[in-house]
Enzyme design. Structure first.
Site, mmCIF file in Angstrom:
data_model
loop_
_atom_site.group_PDB
_atom_site.id
_atom_site.type_symbol
_atom_site.label_atom_id
_atom_site.label_comp_id
_atom_site.label_asym_id
_atom_site.label_seq_id
_atom_site.Cartn_x
_atom_site.Cartn_y
_atom_site.Cartn_z
ATOM 1 N N HIS A 118 0.834 -1.316 0.111
ATOM 2 C CA HIS A 118 -0.012 0.056 -0.009
ATOM 3 C C HIS A 118 0.983 1.188 0.148
ATOM 4 C CE1 HIS A 118 -3.465 -2.468 0.332
ATOM 5 N NE2 HIS A 118 -3.691 -2.442 1.556
ATOM 6 N N HIS A 190 -10.088 1.857 -0.019
ATOM 7 C CA HIS A 190 -9.998 0.713 1.026
ATOM 8 C C HIS A 190 -11.237 0.903 2.033
ATOM 9 C CE1 HIS A 190 -7.687 -2.241 3.397
ATOM 10 N NE2 HIS A 190 -6.847 -2.079 2.400
ATOM 11 N N GLU A 329 -11.487 -4.142 -3.239
ATOM 12 C CA GLU A 329 -10.497 -2.927 -3.809
ATOM 13 C C GLU A 329 -10.463 -3.280 -5.092
ATOM 14 O OE1 GLU A 329 -6.992 -3.126 -1.071
ATOM 15 O OE2 GLU A 329 -8.398 -4.324 0.110
#
Ligand code: BGC
Length: 365
Positions: A118, A190, A329
């Protein structure tokens, strides 16, 4: 006139010190609302969606997005759940935190075992975005410029995200970006959903359909092996809706690696208007709430909150239990910069990154 702009961010010197956020004063909360009362709140810290209020089949509203009511809780959350945030520059994992591009090797932070997750230590979820335009009550456009070499990535990346709330209870999320050097880009949203309401137990009884006949299995570090087997005959088959919990405890190597579902599915592209594809449909039987997701992206990471364990207490004071929320996602596949068989995530100067996902809420009788 409706009250559309709310500033409810707690500010304290201690908080500024812990958070290492320099322009704390510019963090604000904005409200989007449509005629039927659906309400979405967005902060420019991490471009985070902090709440989504939608009706059940009786018209009762509930907040279906996990999150906090104070910005410092987002900043200091243990185990970094990334509640509601835009993650990037590269959402999900890059193997060994390295990749090569045009013959040059790049090294990133190993923040997930030996892998990169991420976007690194201070990804797009942990920076203050600029508010480019707040068109009350229906849309907000935020921007962030990631500098060349920020978190190890090449190129100055100019990124915007626009959240637009429509009258049919759709939330449209559009990401647009340009770069001055070739760079991998894979941004996604997210949000953790619980269609019963945040904090209302697990999501194992939600019925999920994924528009995908194949998925990308992973190794122990959750890096794709590069294969794309069919889901048919495996616990990964969501082609026909089934409760998320139905097969989750089956003895399957991939479920052991993910501690449940934490995988990328390969979407069946049925290109239509705007290049959007149905990605997923989720139905929660007791409330009747339905979430349907369409996207321009080729994949979706279905993560069912396996790392939640009840220690995080949400905005209404309830603990977020194990599997108390799910994320869908929409994305390019994890580790694409190292996987030549996956669709490319490289954005080059002169090109335009333009990715769109629609989260549409409704009810089933
Ligand atoms: C990843 C999970 C991770 C979670 C929170 C998801 O996108 O797939 O492995 O635990 O984000 O970081």
């Amino acid at each position: 006139m409706r009250t559309l702009f709310v500033l409810c961010v707690a500010m304290s010197a201690a908080c500024v010190a812990t958070a290492q956020v320099e322009d704390f004063d510019s963090i604000k909360l904005h409200t989007l609302k449509n005629e039927s009362g659906m309400t979405v709140q967005v902060t420019n810290y991490g471009a985070i969606i902090t709440s989504i209020l939608v009706p059940d089949r009786e018209g009762n509203m509930a907040d279906v997005a996990l999150g906090y009511s104070r910005v410092e809780d987002y900043i200091n959350a243990v185990d970094k759940p990334y509640f509601g945030a835009v993650v990037g520059r590269y959402g999900n994992r890059i193997a060994n935190a390295e990749f090569s591009l045009d013959g040059k090797a790049y090294s990133l932070l190993q923040n997930n075992g030996e892998n990169h997750l991420h976007g690194g230590a201070i990804g797009f979820d942990k920076v203050v975005w600029n508010v480019v335009a707040y068109e009350a009550p229906s849309s907000i456009k935020l921007s962030y410029t990631a500098k060349d070499k920020e978190e190890g990535y090449p190129g100055n990346l100019e990124l915007t995200v626009t959240y637009s709330l429509k009258e049919d209870n759709s939330l449209v999320v559009r990401y647009q970006a340009t770069t001055d050097r070739p760079t991998p880009v894979n941004v996604t949203q997210h949000t953790y959903f619980n269609l019963k309401g945040e904090g209302e137990g697990t999501i194992l009884d939600h019925e999920l359909m994924l528009n995908a006949k194949r998925y990308t299995p992973v190794d122990e570090g959750l890096i794709p092996t590069g294969e794309m087997p069919e889901v048919q005959g495996t616990p990964f088959d969501f082609t026909i809706a089934k409760p998320i919990g139905r097969d989750i405890e089956l003895d399957h190597e991939q479920l052991r690696y993910g501690l449940g579902y934490d995988h990328n599915w390969v979407l069946e592209k049925t290109a239509n208007k705007n290049n959007m594809t149905l990605a997923a449909r989720v139905h929660e039987p007791t409330s009747g709430r339905v979430l349907e997701i369409h996207t321009t992206e080729p994949g979706v990471q279905f993560y069912c909150g396996n790392f939640l364990d009840g220690r995080l207490i949400g905005k209404s004071g309830k603990p977020y239990v194990h599997r108390g929320g799910f994320c869908l996602e929409t994305q390019h596949f994890p580790d694409s910069p190292n996987q030549p068989n996956f669709p490319s995530t490289i954005l080059r100067p002169g090109e335009k990154y333009d990715s769109q996902t629609v989260f549409r809420f409704s009810v089933a009788k």
